[in-house]
Write an enzyme that holds these catalytic residues in place. Structure first.
Site, short mmCIF file in Angstrom:
data_model
loop_
_atom_site.label_atom_id
_atom_site.label_comp_id
_atom_site.label_asym_id
_atom_site.label_seq_id
_atom_site.Cartn_x
_atom_site.Cartn_y
_atom_site.Cartn_z
N ARG A 1 -1.97 -6.29 -8.38
CA ARG A 1 -0.88 -7.28 -7.91
C ARG A 1 -0.70 -8.30 -9.41
NH1 ARG A 1 -2.86 -8.57 -2.23
NH2 ARG A 1 -4.60 -8.36 -3.35
N HIS B 1 0.83 -1.10 0.01
CA HIS B 1 0.08 -0.02 0.12
C HIS B 1 0.92 1.12 -0.06
CE1 HIS B 1 -2.93 -2.87 2.37
NE2 HIS B 1 -3.30 -2.85 1.09
N LYS C 1 -15.49 -8.11 3.60
CA LYS C 1 -14.39 -8.33 4.68
C LYS C 1 -14.95 -8.04 6.08
CE LYS C 1 -10.45 -7.71 1.45
NZ LYS C 1 -9.46 -6.78 1.26
N SER D 1 -2.68 -7.84 3.20
CA SER D 1 -3.08 -7.53 4.57
C SER D 1 -3.13 -8.95 5.45
CB SER D 1 -4.06 -6.63 4.96
OG SER D 1 -3.89 -5.46 4.30
O1 PNS Z 1 -8.87 -3.11 0.08
P1 PNS Z 1 -9.95 -3.60 -0.60
O2 PNS Z 1 -10.66 -4.52 0.39
O3 PNS Z 1 -9.82 -4.49 -1.86
O4 PNS Z 1 -10.72 -2.36 -0.86
C1 PNS Z 1 -12.09 -2.44 -1.50
C2 PNS Z 1 -12.81 -1.14 -1.35
C3 PNS Z 1 -13.05 -0.82 0.32
C4 PNS Z 1 -12.07 -0.16 -1.92
C5 PNS Z 1 -14.30 -1.51 -1.92
O5 PNS Z 1 -15.04 -2.41 -1.40
C6 PNS Z 1 -15.04 -0.12 -1.93
O6 PNS Z 1 -15.14 0.67 -2.81
N1 PNS Z 1 -16.10 0.01 -0.85
C7 PNS Z 1 -16.88 1.19 -0.91
C8 PNS Z 1 -18.34 0.99 -0.96
C9 PNS Z 1 -18.60 0.81 -2.60
O7 PNS Z 1 -18.67 1.74 -3.22
N2 PNS Z 1 -18.80 -0.45 -3.14
C10 PNS Z 1 -19.03 -0.69 -4.47
C11 PNS Z 1 -17.82 -0.41 -5.21
S1 PNS Z 1 -18.12 -0.97 -7.07
#
Ligand code: PNS
Length: 163
Positions: free
Chosen positions: A92, A19, A43, A130
Site C-alpha cells: 500500500r 486483497h 496478530k 482488515s
Molecule cells: O496479512 P499479513 O498479516 O500481513 O500476512 C503476514 C503473513 C501471514 C504472510 C506472514 O506473517 C507469514 O508469512 N507468516 C507465516 C510464518 C512465516 O513464514 N513467518 C516468517 C516470515 S519471514
C-alpha cells in the site's frame, strides 16, 4: 511446460477489496495462484482460518486458476512444498515497505527457489485494511466501500456476535 504457481499469503482477517484486487491481478499473471491463509505471529485473528477461507471462496468464485489453502508453518516451507516460483504481496504505502522487505529477504534466505513479487495496491485501496473494516463493523458502520457485497452480511453478523 511447468505451470507457474504463485502463493499469495496473508491473514485476510477478513478479506477486503484490496486483497481481492491483488488476487485478481495475480491470477492474470500466473498459471495458478494459491491464496494461503497463514499465521501472523504479531496478530490475534478475529475470524477462524476456516471462516476466512469461506469468505475468500466467495470473493474469488469467478477466478478459475485460484485455490485457497491454510498453513500454520513457515511460508518458505509451503512455497517449496508446492513448487511455487513467486510469493505475491500487495504494497500500500511506504509504511508497508520495510516490514515487507524484511520478510522478503528472510523468505529468500529460507528458500531460494521463489521470488517475492510486490504488486502496488490500487489507489482507491491505499488506506484500506482488515482492521479498519473490523473497527467500522464493530460500531455498526457501513463497510460496503471496503468489502465485496457477497460477504457483507457474513462479516457484519460475525463481528456483531463478539462480546
Ligand atoms: O496479512 P499479513 O498479516 O500481513 O500476512 C503476514 C503473513 C501471514 C504472510 C506472514 O506473517 C507469514 O508469512 N507468516 C507465516 C510464518 C512465516 O513464514 N513467518 C516468517 C516470515 S519471514
Amino acid at each position: 511446460m511447468n505451470k507457474r504457481i504463485a502463493v499469495c499469503p496473508g491473514s485476510f482477517d477478513p478479506v477486503t477489496f484490496g486483497h481481492r484486487d491483488i488476487f485478481q491481478r495475480a491470477s492474470a499473471l500466473f498459471d495458478k495462484v494459491i491464496i494461503l491463509v497463514s499465521v501472523n505471529a504479531l496478530k490475534n485473528p478475529s475470524f477462524t482460518a476456516v471462516e476466512r477461507v469461506k469468505l475468500i471462496e466467495k470473493v474469488t468464485a469467478d477466478l478459475d486458476n485460484v485455490v485457497i489453502d491454510i498453513w500454520d508453518g513457515l511460508l518458505a516451507d509451503y512455497v517449496k512444498q508446492v513448487g511455487a516460483c513467486a510469493i505475491i504481496k500487495g504494497l500500500r504505502a511506504v509504511t508497508d515497505f520495510e516490514y515487507e522487505f524484511q520478510q522478503a529477504l528472510a523468505n529468500k534466505i529460507l528458500y531460494d527457489g521463489a521470488e517475492t513479487v510486490f504488486l502496488t495496491t490500487s489507489s482507491e485501496n491505499m488506506y484500506l485494511s482488515s482492521s479498519v473494516v473490523k473497527q467500522i463493523a464493530s460500531f455498526g458502520g457501513d463497510i460496503s466501500h471496503f468489502v465485496p457485497e457477497c460477504i457483507l452480511d457474513d462479516i457484519k453478523s460475525r463481528i456483531m456476535q463478539k462480546p
